[in-house]
Design a protein around this motif. Structure first.
Motif, PDB file in Angstrom:
ATOM      1  N   ILE A 292      25.157 -39.435  24.265  1.00 60.28           N
ATOM      2  CA  ILE A 292      24.743 -40.773  23.827  1.00 60.28           C
ATOM      3  C   ILE A 292      23.323 -41.064  24.308  1.00 60.28           C
ATOM      4  CG2 ILE A 292      25.229 -43.242  24.063  1.00 60.28           C
ATOM      5  CD1 ILE A 292      28.203 -42.473  24.324  1.00 60.28           C
ATOM      6  N   GLY A 293      23.036 -40.678  25.563  1.00 59.03           N
ATOM      7  CA  GLY A 293      21.694 -40.883  26.095  1.00 59.03           C
ATOM      8  C   GLY A 293      20.640 -40.134  25.314  1.00 59.03           C
ATOM      9  N   GLU A 294      20.981 -38.931  24.811  1.00 58.93           N
ATOM     10  CA  GLU A 294      20.034 -38.153  24.009  1.00 58.93           C
ATOM     11  C   GLU A 294      19.674 -38.903  22.732  1.00 58.93           C
ATOM     12  OE1 GLU A 294      17.583 -34.930  23.100  1.00 58.93           O
ATOM     13  OE2 GLU A 294      18.742 -35.239  24.937  1.00 58.93           O
ATOM     14  N   TYR A 295      20.678 -39.478  22.079  1.00 59.46           N
ATOM     15  CA  TYR A 295      20.424 -40.266  20.876  1.00 59.46           C
ATOM     16  C   TYR A 295      19.568 -41.488  21.189  1.00 59.46           C
ATOM     17  CZ  TYR A 295      23.517 -37.846  17.573  1.00 59.46           C
ATOM     18  OH  TYR A 295      24.077 -36.931  16.733  1.00 59.46           O
ATOM     19  N   ILE A 296      19.938 -42.202  22.241  1.00 64.06           N
ATOM     20  CA  ILE A 296      19.200 -43.415  22.599  1.00 64.06           C
ATOM     21  C   ILE A 296      17.758 -43.073  22.962  1.00 64.06           C
ATOM     22  CG2 ILE A 296      19.048 -45.305  24.271  1.00 64.06           C
ATOM     23  CD1 ILE A 296      22.101 -45.274  24.406  1.00 64.06           C
ATOM     24  N   GLY A 297      17.555 -41.976  23.719  1.00 66.23           N
ATOM     25  CA  GLY A 297      16.209 -41.573  24.082  1.00 66.23           C
ATOM     26  C   GLY A 297      15.359 -41.247  22.873  1.00 66.23           C
ATOM     27  N   ARG A 298      15.938 -40.575  21.891  1.00 66.73           N
ATOM     28  CA  ARG A 298      15.185 -40.234  20.683  1.00 66.73           C
ATOM     29  C   ARG A 298      14.866 -41.488  19.869  1.00 66.73           C
ATOM     30  NH1 ARG A 298      15.469 -34.702  18.992  1.00 66.73           N
ATOM     31  NH2 ARG A 298      16.263 -33.443  20.706  1.00 66.73           N
ATOM     32  N   ILE A 299      15.804 -42.424  19.842  1.00 67.79           N
ATOM     33  CA  ILE A 299      15.528 -43.694  19.161  1.00 67.79           C
ATOM     34  C   ILE A 299      14.345 -44.395  19.820  1.00 67.79           C
ATOM     35  CG2 ILE A 299      16.442 -46.000  18.688  1.00 67.79           C
ATOM     36  CD1 ILE A 299      19.213 -44.695  18.439  1.00 67.79           C
ATOM     37  N   TYR A 300      14.328 -44.396  21.142  1.00 65.00           N
ATOM     38  CA  TYR A 300      13.243 -45.038  21.885  1.00 65.00           C
ATOM     39  C   TYR A 300      11.903 -44.387  21.570  1.00 65.00           C
ATOM     40  CZ  TYR A 300      10.185 -46.177  25.796  1.00 65.00           C
ATOM     41  OH  TYR A 300       9.127 -46.553  26.557  1.00 65.00           O
ATOM     42  N   LEU A 301      11.877 -43.050  21.569  1.00 66.80           N
ATOM     43  CA  LEU A 301      10.624 -42.354  21.307  1.00 66.80           C
ATOM     44  C   LEU A 301      10.151 -42.570  19.873  1.00 66.80           C
ATOM     45  CD1 LEU A 301      11.227 -38.990  23.196  1.00 66.80           C
ATOM     46  CD2 LEU A 301       9.718 -40.861  23.865  1.00 66.80           C
ATOM     47  N   CYS A 302      11.096 -42.658  18.933  1.00 65.95           N
ATOM     48  CA  CYS A 302      10.714 -42.906  17.547  1.00 65.95           C
ATOM     49  C   CYS A 302      10.165 -44.321  17.376  1.00 65.95           C
ATOM     50  CB  CYS A 302      11.907 -42.686  16.622  1.00 65.95           C
ATOM     51  SG  CYS A 302      12.417 -40.960  16.492  1.00 65.95           S
ATOM     52  N   ILE A 303      10.791 -45.294  18.048  1.00 63.88           N
ATOM     53  CA  ILE A 303      10.281 -46.662  18.006  1.00 63.88           C
ATOM     54  C   ILE A 303       8.891 -46.724  18.643  1.00 63.88           C
ATOM     55  CG2 ILE A 303      10.643 -49.006  18.896  1.00 63.88           C
ATOM     56  CD1 ILE A 303      13.626 -48.540  18.605  1.00 63.88           C
ATOM     57  N   ASN A 304       8.702 -45.902  19.662  1.00 64.70           N
ATOM     58  CA  ASN A 304       7.418 -45.838  20.366  1.00 64.70           C
ATOM     59  C   ASN A 304       6.352 -45.104  19.560  1.00 64.70           C
ATOM     60  OD1 ASN A 304       6.250 -46.804  22.657  1.00 64.70           O
ATOM     61  ND2 ASN A 304       6.593 -44.969  23.855  1.00 64.70           N
ATOM     62  N   GLN A 305       6.737 -44.602  18.371  1.00 64.91           N
ATOM     63  CA  GLN A 305       5.838 -43.929  17.435  1.00 64.91           C
ATOM     64  C   GLN A 305       5.142 -42.716  18.058  1.00 64.91           C
ATOM     65  OE1 GLN A 305       3.241 -46.975  15.869  1.00 64.91           O
ATOM     66  NE2 GLN A 305       4.785 -47.707  14.447  1.00 64.91           N
ATOM     67  N   SER A 306       5.933 -41.863  18.701  1.00 66.49           N
ATOM     68  CA  SER A 306       5.371 -40.606  19.194  1.00 66.49           C
ATOM     69  C   SER A 306       4.951 -39.756  18.000  1.00 66.49           C
ATOM     70  CB  SER A 306       6.420 -39.850  20.025  1.00 66.49           C
ATOM     71  OG  SER A 306       6.758 -40.592  21.177  1.00 66.49           O
ATOM     72  N   PRO A 307       3.743 -39.194  18.013  1.00 65.02           N
ATOM     73  CA  PRO A 307       3.253 -38.461  16.835  1.00 65.02           C
ATOM     74  C   PRO A 307       3.934 -37.107  16.685  1.00 65.02           C
ATOM     75  CG  PRO A 307       1.686 -38.271  18.616  1.00 65.02           C
ATOM     76  CD  PRO A 307       2.755 -39.223  19.098  1.00 65.02           C
ATOM     77  N   GLN A 308       4.063 -36.669  15.442  1.00 63.66           N
ATOM     78  CA  GLN A 308       4.570 -35.317  15.189  1.00 63.66           C
ATOM     79  C   GLN A 308       3.573 -34.271  15.673  1.00 63.66           C
ATOM     80  OE1 GLN A 308       5.350 -35.108  11.012  1.00 63.66           O
ATOM     81  NE2 GLN A 308       7.367 -36.061  11.159  1.00 63.66           N
ATOM     82  N   TYR A 309       2.304 -34.593  15.580  1.00 60.64           N
ATOM     83  CA  TYR A 309       1.254 -33.672  16.007  1.00 60.64           C
ATOM     84  C   TYR A 309      -0.042 -34.451  16.162  1.00 60.64           C
ATOM     85  CZ  TYR A 309       0.863 -33.840  10.900  1.00 60.64           C
ATOM     86  OH  TYR A 309       0.794 -34.262   9.603  1.00 60.64           O
ATOM     87  N   VAL A 310      -0.981 -33.885  16.877  1.00 64.86           N
ATOM     88  CA  VAL A 310      -2.308 -34.481  17.071  1.00 64.86           C
ATOM     89  C   VAL A 310      -3.345 -33.426  16.699  1.00 64.86           C
ATOM     90  CG1 VAL A 310      -3.925 -35.520  18.697  1.00 64.86           C
ATOM     91  CG2 VAL A 310      -1.474 -35.982  18.922  1.00 64.86           C
ATOM     92  N   ILE A 311      -4.246 -33.767  15.791  1.00 67.76           N
ATOM     93  CA  ILE A 311      -5.245 -32.841  15.289  1.00 67.76           C
ATOM     94  C   ILE A 311      -6.524 -32.962  16.117  1.00 67.76           C
ATOM     95  CG2 ILE A 311      -6.592 -32.108  13.286  1.00 67.76           C
ATOM     96  CD1 ILE A 311      -3.588 -31.820  12.923  1.00 67.76           C
ATOM     97  N   ARG A 312      -6.986 -31.843  16.648  1.00 63.87           N
ATOM     98  CA  ARG A 312      -8.271 -31.834  17.344  1.00 63.87           C
ATOM     99  C   ARG A 312      -9.414 -31.524  16.374  1.00 63.87           C
ATOM    100  NH1 ARG A 312      -7.493 -28.320  21.437  1.00 63.87           N
ATOM    101  NH2 ARG A 312      -7.423 -29.892  23.082  1.00 63.87           N
ATOM    102  N   GLU A 313      -9.174 -30.593  15.449  1.00 63.59           N
ATOM    103  CA  GLU A 313     -10.271 -30.145  14.589  1.00 63.59           C
ATOM    104  C   GLU A 313      -9.719 -29.553  13.305  1.00 63.59           C
ATOM    105  OE1 GLU A 313     -14.017 -26.953  14.781  1.00 63.59           O
ATOM    106  OE2 GLU A 313     -12.888 -27.483  16.592  1.00 63.59           O
ATOM    107  N   VAL A 314     -10.457 -29.762  12.228  1.00 62.86           N
ATOM    108  CA  VAL A 314     -10.179 -29.118  10.940  1.00 62.86           C
ATOM    109  C   VAL A 314     -11.407 -28.299  10.564  1.00 62.86           C
ATOM    110  CG1 VAL A 314      -9.616 -29.448   8.508  1.00 62.86           C
ATOM    111  CG2 VAL A 314      -8.700 -31.026  10.224  1.00 62.86           C
TER     112      VAL A 314
END
Length: 334
Positions: A283-305
């Motif tokens: 249950i804590g794993e689900y709640i933690g992931r919900i928290y991180l998603c609400i916190n808008q953790s990025p899928q990735y961060v681009i340094r350079e193209v």
């Protein structure tokens, strides 16, 4: 653009060039088709980024993306998908195990009406015992939780039509799981049989920690079945506990001289306590992931193209709202 090839790269400075050469040789068989190659550097610890930029300098078809830190293969694929312009998008590993020269084998199978075509390996390079256990867990998880059709093989080596990739990109959370995104979009998936080759050099970037994280993503990202299993297990244990109490009372009434079984009581408490902690952790794993998603953790961060095509292309990619990510230094080069 007809075909896009997306390759996540991690410590692949010694292998990625041969993978590109194999793909380019295959595309020469049909010169009328336009193609592009998107290489995503997942924060490699060697000189992979330098090698990728050299390949971009040598090939106008190549676009390179550099992550600010290691986000994993699924995030790297989604970053590449967001750039891909092809009507058909092919994925591949960077280690030479995937025969990218079979690109038109995938393409021809898609013409039969499939939305996605995945490689089904008839022979694999020998894996460790841990990897074999992991493969079994992934297969069970795909069937039981993701509702994968029987007989269908899923792999990181696949080709999909553009609309499938566009639907996959609608997933905005920080825990992508490619097999789940595919099955959430379509079950019209075909297979082609291939032989998996041995790595030409190096070793897999997936250690035990990364594999465990990947499995957790599969378990929790697309289904609440684990929580339902926890509820069902709780009901079963409660029934067993109630039955044990009744048996104990009756046994004591019939045989009052029998001493109380402290060892059995202790073992029972350990069992129940362990199950409770397991369920709370789930249950804590689900709640933690919900928290991180609400916190808008990025899928990735681009340094350079980096792309040789033209500067406008790189700037457009940086500003494209489809990327859904935070940017570090804007260091596009042309």
């Amino acid at each position: 653009m007809d075909i896009s090839l997306v390759i996540p790269c991690y410590n692949s400075s010694g292998t990625i060039r041969s993978v590109l050469e194999e793909f380019k040789s295959a595309m020469k068989r049909r010169p009328a088709l336009q193609y592009e190659i998107i290489l995503v550097n997942d924060h490699s610890t060697d000189n992979t980024w330098c090698v990728l930029k050299e390949l971009a300098d040598e090939n106008q078809e190549v676009i390179c993306i550099d992550f600010a830190k290691n986000f994993g293969q699924p995030s790297a694929l989604l970053a590449g998908f967001a750039v891909a312009q092809g009507d058909y998008i092919l994925t591949s590993d960077d280690d030479g195990q995937c025969p990218v020269g079979e690109v038109f084998h995938f393409w021809e199978e898609l013409q039969k009406g499939y939305d996605v075509v995945c490689a089904k390996y008839t022979a694999r390079h020998p894996a460790s015992g841990f990897r074999k256990i992991g493969t079994y867990i992934n297969e069970w998880m795909a069937r039981a939780i993701l509702k994968k059709p029987d007989g269908l093989a899923l792999a990181s080596f696949f080709m999909a039509k553009k609309f499938v990739v566009e639907k996959m990109l609608e997933y905005k959370n920080a825990y992508p799981y490619i097999a789940g995104l595919l099955l959430r979009t379509t079950t019209n998936i075909g297979n082609i049989t291939l032989v998996q080759r041995a790595r030409t050099s190096g070793e897999s970037g997936y250690n035990y920690k990364k594999l465990l994280k990947l499995w957790l993503n599969g378990f929790t990202a697309f289904s609440v079945i684990p929580l339902r299993v926890a509820s069902f297990l709780g009901i079963i244990l409660s029934l067993f506990g109630a039955l044990a109490i009744v048996i104990t009372i009756i046994n004591k009434m019939l045989h009052p001289l029998i001493p109380t079984g402290w060892s059995s009581l202790f073992a029972t408490l350990l069992l129940i306590g362990g199950v409770i902690l397991l369920m709370l952790g789930m249950i804590g794993e689900y709640i933690g992931r919900i928290y991180l998603c609400i916190n808008q953790s990025p899928q990735y961060v681009i340094r350079e193209v980096y792309s040789k095509r033209d500067k406008e292309l790189s700037e457009d990619l940086q500003n494209d709202t489809k990327w859904r990510c935070s940017y570090g230094e804007k260091a596009c080069k042309a």
